[in-house]
Design a protein around this motif. Structure first.
Motif, PDB file in Angstrom:
ATOM      1  N   SER A  73      -3.412  -2.117 -14.763  1.00 10.52           N
ATOM      2  CA  SER A  73      -4.089  -1.731 -15.997  1.00 10.52           C
ATOM      3  C   SER A  73      -3.821  -0.264 -16.309  1.00 10.52           C
ATOM      4  O   SER A  73      -3.983   0.179 -17.435  1.00 10.52           O
ATOM      5  CB  SER A  73      -5.591  -1.952 -15.862  1.00 10.52           C
ATOM      6  OG  SER A  73      -6.099  -1.165 -14.803  1.00 10.52           O
ATOM      7  N   PHE A  74      -3.425   0.472 -15.286  1.00 10.38           N
ATOM      8  CA  PHE A  74      -3.114   1.882 -15.502  1.00 10.38           C
ATOM      9  C   PHE A  74      -2.052   2.042 -16.588  1.00 10.38           C
ATOM     10  O   PHE A  74      -2.168   2.889 -17.458  1.00 10.38           O
ATOM     11  CB  PHE A  74      -2.604   2.480 -14.197  1.00 10.38           C
ATOM     12  CG  PHE A  74      -2.620   3.984 -14.162  1.00 10.38           C
ATOM     13  CD1 PHE A  74      -3.719   4.653 -13.659  1.00 10.38           C
ATOM     14  CD2 PHE A  74      -1.556   4.717 -14.642  1.00 10.38           C
ATOM     15  CE1 PHE A  74      -3.742   6.037 -13.628  1.00 10.38           C
ATOM     16  CE2 PHE A  74      -1.574   6.093 -14.613  1.00 10.38           C
ATOM     17  CZ  PHE A  74      -2.669   6.752 -14.101  1.00 10.38           C
ATOM     18  N   HIS A 130      -0.180   8.902  -8.715  1.00  5.24           N
ATOM     19  CA  HIS A 130       0.451   9.113 -10.013  1.00  5.24           C
ATOM     20  C   HIS A 130       0.684  10.602 -10.255  1.00  5.24           C
ATOM     21  O   HIS A 130       1.733  11.021 -10.738  1.00  5.24           O
ATOM     22  CB  HIS A 130      -0.424   8.556 -11.131  1.00  5.24           C
ATOM     23  CG  HIS A 130      -0.428   7.066 -11.205  1.00  5.24           C
ATOM     24  ND1 HIS A 130       0.656   6.341 -11.596  1.00  5.24           N
ATOM     25  CD2 HIS A 130      -1.388   6.161 -10.919  1.00  5.24           C
ATOM     26  CE1 HIS A 130       0.364   5.048 -11.560  1.00  5.24           C
ATOM     27  NE2 HIS A 130      -0.873   4.919 -11.146  1.00  5.24           N
ATOM     28  N   ILE A 131      -0.306  11.378  -9.942  1.00  8.34           N
ATOM     29  CA  ILE A 131      -0.180  12.816 -10.160  1.00  8.34           C
ATOM     30  C   ILE A 131       0.834  13.415  -9.195  1.00  8.34           C
ATOM     31  O   ILE A 131       1.598  14.309  -9.560  1.00  8.34           O
ATOM     32  CB  ILE A 131      -1.570  13.483 -10.056  1.00  8.34           C
ATOM     33  CG1 ILE A 131      -2.385  13.072 -11.286  1.00  8.34           C
ATOM     34  CG2 ILE A 131      -1.459  15.002  -9.927  1.00  8.34           C
ATOM     35  CD1 ILE A 131      -3.712  13.715 -11.408  1.00  8.34           C
ATOM     36  N   VAL A 132       0.872  12.919  -7.981  1.00  4.85           N
ATOM     37  CA  VAL A 132       1.896  13.378  -7.039  1.00  4.85           C
ATOM     38  C   VAL A 132       3.283  13.154  -7.630  1.00  4.85           C
ATOM     39  O   VAL A 132       4.124  14.053  -7.652  1.00  4.85           O
ATOM     40  CB  VAL A 132       1.779  12.643  -5.686  1.00  4.85           C
ATOM     41  CG1 VAL A 132       2.972  12.964  -4.808  1.00  4.85           C
ATOM     42  CG2 VAL A 132       0.490  13.023  -4.992  1.00  4.85           C
ATOM     43  N   VAL A 150      -4.546   4.025   0.935  1.00  4.31           N
ATOM     44  CA  VAL A 150      -4.168   3.912  -0.474  1.00  4.31           C
ATOM     45  C   VAL A 150      -4.920   2.742  -1.105  1.00  4.31           C
ATOM     46  O   VAL A 150      -4.863   1.614  -0.608  1.00  4.31           O
ATOM     47  CB  VAL A 150      -2.656   3.696  -0.614  1.00  4.31           C
ATOM     48  CG1 VAL A 150      -2.284   3.443  -2.077  1.00  4.31           C
ATOM     49  CG2 VAL A 150      -1.917   4.905  -0.080  1.00  4.31           C
ATOM     50  N   PHE A 151      -5.613   3.053  -2.177  1.00  4.62           N
ATOM     51  CA  PHE A 151      -6.364   2.049  -2.934  1.00  4.62           C
ATOM     52  C   PHE A 151      -5.535   1.663  -4.141  1.00  4.62           C
ATOM     53  O   PHE A 151      -5.369   2.439  -5.078  1.00  4.62           O
ATOM     54  CB  PHE A 151      -7.714   2.652  -3.340  1.00  4.62           C
ATOM     55  CG  PHE A 151      -8.565   1.759  -4.182  1.00  4.62           C
ATOM     56  CD1 PHE A 151      -8.910   0.489  -3.750  1.00  4.62           C
ATOM     57  CD2 PHE A 151      -9.038   2.194  -5.409  1.00  4.62           C
ATOM     58  CE1 PHE A 151      -9.708  -0.328  -4.539  1.00  4.62           C
ATOM     59  CE2 PHE A 151      -9.832   1.377  -6.199  1.00  4.62           C
ATOM     60  CZ  PHE A 151     -10.164   0.119  -5.761  1.00  4.62           C
ATOM     61  N   ARG A 152      -4.967   0.462  -4.096  1.00  7.10           N
ATOM     62  CA  ARG A 152      -3.925   0.123  -5.065  1.00  7.10           C
ATOM     63  C   ARG A 152      -4.414   0.020  -6.498  1.00  7.10           C
ATOM     64  O   ARG A 152      -3.684   0.330  -7.424  1.00  7.10           O
ATOM     65  CB  ARG A 152      -3.283  -1.203  -4.673  1.00  7.10           C
ATOM     66  CG  ARG A 152      -2.335  -1.067  -3.521  1.00  7.10           C
ATOM     67  CD  ARG A 152      -1.577  -2.353  -3.328  1.00  7.10           C
ATOM     68  NE  ARG A 152      -0.567  -2.167  -2.311  1.00  7.10           N
ATOM     69  CZ  ARG A 152      -0.804  -2.084  -1.031  1.00  7.10           C
ATOM     70  NH1 ARG A 152      -2.043  -2.156  -0.613  1.00  7.10           N
ATOM     71  NH2 ARG A 152       0.173  -1.921  -0.169  1.00  7.10           N
ATOM     72  N   GLU A 153      -5.606  -0.458  -6.691  1.00  4.21           N
ATOM     73  CA  GLU A 153      -6.034  -0.686  -8.073  1.00  4.21           C
ATOM     74  C   GLU A 153      -5.959   0.589  -8.905  1.00  4.21           C
ATOM     75  O   GLU A 153      -5.700   0.550 -10.093  1.00  4.21           O
ATOM     76  CB  GLU A 153      -7.462  -1.228  -8.093  1.00  4.21           C
ATOM     77  CG  GLU A 153      -7.539  -2.701  -7.748  1.00  4.21           C
ATOM     78  CD  GLU A 153      -8.959  -3.210  -7.871  1.00  4.21           C
ATOM     79  OE1 GLU A 153      -9.563  -3.029  -8.931  1.00  4.21           O
ATOM     80  OE2 GLU A 153      -9.478  -3.761  -6.880  1.00  4.21           O
ATOM     81  N   GLN A 154      -6.204   1.712  -8.257  1.00  8.01           N
ATOM     82  CA  GLN A 154      -6.181   2.966  -8.985  1.00  8.01           C
ATOM     83  C   GLN A 154      -5.070   3.885  -8.494  1.00  8.01           C
ATOM     84  O   GLN A 154      -4.923   4.991  -9.004  1.00  8.01           O
ATOM     85  CB  GLN A 154      -7.527   3.683  -8.836  1.00  8.01           C
ATOM     86  CG  GLN A 154      -8.711   2.923  -9.382  1.00  8.01           C
ATOM     87  CD  GLN A 154      -8.793   3.035 -10.885  1.00  8.01           C
ATOM     88  OE1 GLN A 154      -8.209   3.913 -11.492  1.00  8.01           O
ATOM     89  NE2 GLN A 154      -9.520   2.120 -11.502  1.00  8.01           N
ATOM     90  N   LEU A 193     -14.520   4.821  -6.853  1.00  4.51           N
ATOM     91  CA  LEU A 193     -14.064   6.057  -7.458  1.00  4.51           C
ATOM     92  C   LEU A 193     -15.158   7.112  -7.415  1.00  4.51           C
ATOM     93  O   LEU A 193     -14.896   8.297  -7.261  1.00  4.51           O
ATOM     94  CB  LEU A 193     -13.659   5.810  -8.921  1.00  4.51           C
ATOM     95  CG  LEU A 193     -12.391   5.012  -9.148  1.00  4.51           C
ATOM     96  CD1 LEU A 193     -12.126   4.873 -10.636  1.00  4.51           C
ATOM     97  CD2 LEU A 193     -11.231   5.706  -8.483  1.00  4.51           C
ATOM     98  N   VAL A 194     -16.358   6.651  -7.562  1.00  2.97           N
ATOM     99  CA  VAL A 194     -17.482   7.586  -7.592  1.00  2.97           C
ATOM    100  C   VAL A 194     -17.567   8.361  -6.276  1.00  2.97           C
ATOM    101  O   VAL A 194     -17.684   9.588  -6.262  1.00  2.97           O
ATOM    102  CB  VAL A 194     -18.789   6.824  -7.856  1.00  2.97           C
ATOM    103  CG1 VAL A 194     -19.969   7.771  -7.779  1.00  2.97           C
ATOM    104  CG2 VAL A 194     -18.724   6.140  -9.218  1.00  2.97           C
TER     105      VAL A 194
END
Lengths: 257, 257
Positions: A73-74, A130-132, A150-154, A193-194
DNA sequence: TCATATTTGATCGCTATTGATCGTTTCGAA
DNA sequence: TTCGAAACGATCAATAGCGATCAAATATGA
């Protein structure tokens, strides 16, 4: 419909992926095949697009195709309100002092900061792959990562609960995204995420929230932090005067781009 | 889907390990076998890929063999001795028990393990962003990262000296690459790699070295560990009988693929 | 209002791309 | 070494996209 309006729509369709198929245009422009071909031919002759069998693409070089990791979804979110996010990202990058260390939370809006960070010689701590990827080509930017899974969904790095995951790090500024923002504060859809963001907040002097104005009209799951913990909000002109006033009453500095 | 999009996806799939199988493309492109073959043929004719039975790989770097210290980039190394590295990687992956936790050091040979790890449900601790990228599509593989700074020359994560960078982790197996191997042990060209690998070695029960046979004919910088610390060496048939004997005399189990 | 210029839509034949189906070759396992 | 499955290449038919030409609609200007 006029030619100018059709051209506008063609570019609009072209921007997200750098490509439009002939079929898409047929629906999008509601014009006859002949007209579509003429439009494309004209745009190609003026060098603005490149025609290929079945559609057209942007010329090499200025295509905005950034790092494409996975079909999550990203990828869909990244093109939503892209213009606003780019402007917000640029404004946020302008707040960084050359050579300092900052934290950047993962998100499609914070991602748009990256192109503007080149040359500042920053130390960036981020949990987002993504930022990396976006920062890797910038030789002068030092990239720091926390440990974790690593949490793949995000596509972010999550530390096991209670584990010390970051090298001793403290930053003057944290740039953070959010799924929604309201009187209760910033919110995220996913609870994991929180937890990750709370950890970042605790290590920052100043919390800067990057949200396009659509986030003011959304409600979403879990509260990350109250308005009292947010120092600056950067958003676009779509914000309503009431929201702007509510933020300022809560002591938040508001930047509208 | 159009030709341009398919090409983009092919290269995207090709980037992590330098190879895509025909099967992967069939799923990835959602096109008929004939179309996939035509795409590959076209890309081969333009020199952008090299077709091999069952898939395609990136073209070889210029110097196909011989000693190479630093300076050649990772992307060039990836294609050198690719066939041998793939076979070594496959053999190494076969040593993993389903569900266990392993450590994989960064390197072009260890990278070739990744395609064979899918479905094993492993927990993989790695310091290499290349390996992270190769493992990301594997939903069942858990990826763990140490904290630290990204070292661009090798695309790995380096912890500051003396810092505790890994979540408490101990693994039955460490898969490691090397720039060279000889009677003195395994060697790396870059001293910073040595420090990173030493830290991994200390956390592993068993050290498995993945080296294509050209590494036996190279001398390179800094010693990572002696032969006594290495449990298994996996290499290809290019190894000389003398070297094989020397390893076995040192108590190293030798696997030739 | 009428004549002219421009743009749009429609039709035709042609080419490019795709998918299906052969028989053949290659690879890997027994 | 043998055998079966998979991958390969060639060919053919179907479809989709292309360019050119001409007619219709619309805009422009005297």
């Amino acid at each position: 419909m006029h030619a100018a309006e059709r051209e506008r729509r063609i570019f609009e369709a072209l921007r997200p992926t750098g490509f439009v198929s002939y079929r898409d245009l047929e629906v999008l422009l509601d014009a006859s095949p002949a007209t579509i071909r003429r439009d494309l031919t004209r745009l190609e002759e003026s060098g603005q697009i490149v025609r290929i069998h079945g559609g057209a693409k942007l010329p090499e070089g200025d295509d905005a195709s950034g790092p494409r990791l996975m079909g999550t979804s990203f990828d869909q979110n990244i093109t939503q309100n892209l213009g606003a996010k780019q402007a917000i990202g640029k404004a946020a990058a302008a707040l960084c002092q050359p050579g300092e260390g900052v934290m950047i939370d993962g998100g499609t809006t914070t991602l748009q900061m990256c192109p503007h960070l080149d040359g500042l010689g920053l130390q960036v701590l981020t949990n987002s792959l993504h930022i990396v990827n976006a920062l890797l080509p910038q030789a002068g930017t030092r990239i720091l990562l926390p440990s974790g899974a690593v949490f793949r969904e995000q596509n972010i790095i999550l530390a096991p609960a209670g584990e010390e995951s970051m090298p001793r790090f403290h930053a003057p500024r944290l740039f953070m995204g959010a799924a929604a923002i309201g009187p209760q504060g910033a919110m995220q859809a996913d609870p994991v995420l929180v937890a990750a963001e709370r950890r970042l907040i605790d290590r920052a002097e100043e919390v800067i929230l990057l949200v396009d104005s659509s986030k003011f009209r959304t409600q979403s799951g879990t509260i990350v932090c109250g308005l009292d913990e947010i120092d600056i909000v950067i958003t676009d002109t779509g914000i309503t005067p009431e929201m702007a006033k509510a933020l300022q009453d809560a002591g938040v500095k508001l930047v509208v781009v």
